[in-house]
Design an enzyme around this catalytic site. Sequence first.
Site, PDB file in Angstrom:
ATOM      1  N   HIS A   1       0.851  -1.192   0.000  1.00 28.49           N
ATOM      2  CA  HIS A   1       0.000   0.000   0.000  1.00 28.49           C
ATOM      3  C   HIS A   1       0.880   1.232   0.000  1.00 28.49           C
ATOM      4  CE1 HIS A   1       0.638  -1.406   4.127  1.00 28.49           C
ATOM      5  NE2 HIS A   1       0.637  -0.137   4.496  1.00 28.49           N
TER       6      HIS A   1
ATOM      7  N   HIS B   1       1.136   5.091   0.898  1.00 28.03           N
ATOM      8  CA  HIS B   1       0.530   6.147   1.716  1.00 28.03           C
ATOM      9  C   HIS B   1       0.636   7.473   0.971  1.00 28.03           C
ATOM     10  CE1 HIS B   1       0.395   4.060   5.735  1.00 28.03           C
ATOM     11  NE2 HIS B   1       1.366   3.334   5.199  1.00 28.03           N
TER      12      HIS B   1
HETATM   13  P1  AMP Z   1       1.564   0.248   7.399  1.00 34.32           P
HETATM   14  O1  AMP Z   1       2.150   0.499   8.754  1.00 34.32           O
HETATM   15  O2  AMP Z   1       2.347   0.936   6.310  1.00 34.32           O
HETATM   16  O3  AMP Z   1       1.349  -1.210   7.136  1.00 34.32           O
HETATM   17  O4  AMP Z   1       0.177   0.982   7.395  1.00 34.32           O
HETATM   18  C1  AMP Z   1      -1.041   0.323   7.458  1.00 34.32           C
HETATM   19  C2  AMP Z   1      -2.109   1.394   7.438  1.00 34.32           C
HETATM   20  O5  AMP Z   1      -3.339   0.771   7.196  1.00 34.32           O
HETATM   21  C3  AMP Z   1      -2.233   2.186   8.733  1.00 34.32           C
HETATM   22  O6  AMP Z   1      -2.053   3.569   8.461  1.00 34.32           O
HETATM   23  C4  AMP Z   1      -3.649   1.879   9.198  1.00 34.32           C
HETATM   24  O7  AMP Z   1      -4.278   2.983   9.796  1.00 34.32           O
HETATM   25  C5  AMP Z   1      -4.325   1.476   7.910  1.00 34.32           C
HETATM   26  N1  AMP Z   1      -5.452   0.563   8.059  1.00 34.32           N
HETATM   27  C6  AMP Z   1      -5.486  -0.599   8.726  1.00 34.32           C
HETATM   28  N2  AMP Z   1      -6.700  -1.183   8.617  1.00 34.32           N
HETATM   29  C7  AMP Z   1      -7.439  -0.348   7.838  1.00 34.32           C
HETATM   30  C8  AMP Z   1      -8.785  -0.378   7.360  1.00 34.32           C
HETATM   31  N3  AMP Z   1      -9.619  -1.395   7.649  1.00 34.32           N
HETATM   32  N4  AMP Z   1      -9.212   0.648   6.595  1.00 34.32           N
HETATM   33  C9  AMP Z   1      -8.390   1.673   6.294  1.00 34.32           C
HETATM   34  N5  AMP Z   1      -7.112   1.759   6.721  1.00 34.32           N
HETATM   35  C10 AMP Z   1      -6.649   0.769   7.481  1.00 34.32           C
END
Ligand code: AMP
Length: 148
Positions: free
Chosen positions: A109, A111
């Site tokens: 993903h 950001h």
């Molecule tokens: P990372 O630390 O780069 O893996 O970031 C994962 C991101 O996914 C975090 O910023 C979370 O807030 C976001 N996240 C986790 N679950 C969800 C969800 N169900 N919907 C939207 N964002 C999510």
Amino acid sequence: MRPAADDPDMTDDCVFCAIVAGDIPARTVYETDEVLAFLDANPLARGHTLVIPKGHAQHVGDLDPERSRALFDAVSTLTPRVQAAVNADAATVGINDGEAAGQEVPHVHVHLIPRFEGDGGGPIHAVAGDAPTLSEDELDGIAAAIAE
Ligand code: AMP
């Protein structure tokens, strides 16, 4: 447009695959055959958006060229749109690629984090640990290893 629930690329316990499948709600802002983008559930800034390939892959290096292109096309399309939507001054665009880099959701993903003058955040240079001191030989060796 969404892959079928029995898509072999999907993993049962991946929260982002569940969003792609429509099993978990999300505030979707963009969708193509290959890519989905939605608001981060725990935003670091107004408009914090995640852009994902629909097919499951943990690391950027796992993406084939077609999916890489689709992902970056979406990133370049969405970054100015997200900024404009929240009147941001800039954006930080980044991927936590692997656990040691802070990746918590094991599905690639990107950001998109809107940035504002005086928001108290830092540049991407602030995310790594202590900067190493490298000799010319070491730099040559690293460059050769990457280029190999
Ligand atoms: P990372 O630390 O780069 O893996 O970031 C994962 C991101 O996914 C975090 O910023 C979370 O807030 C976001 N996240 C986790 N679950 C969800 C969800 N169900 N919907 C939207 N964002 C999510």
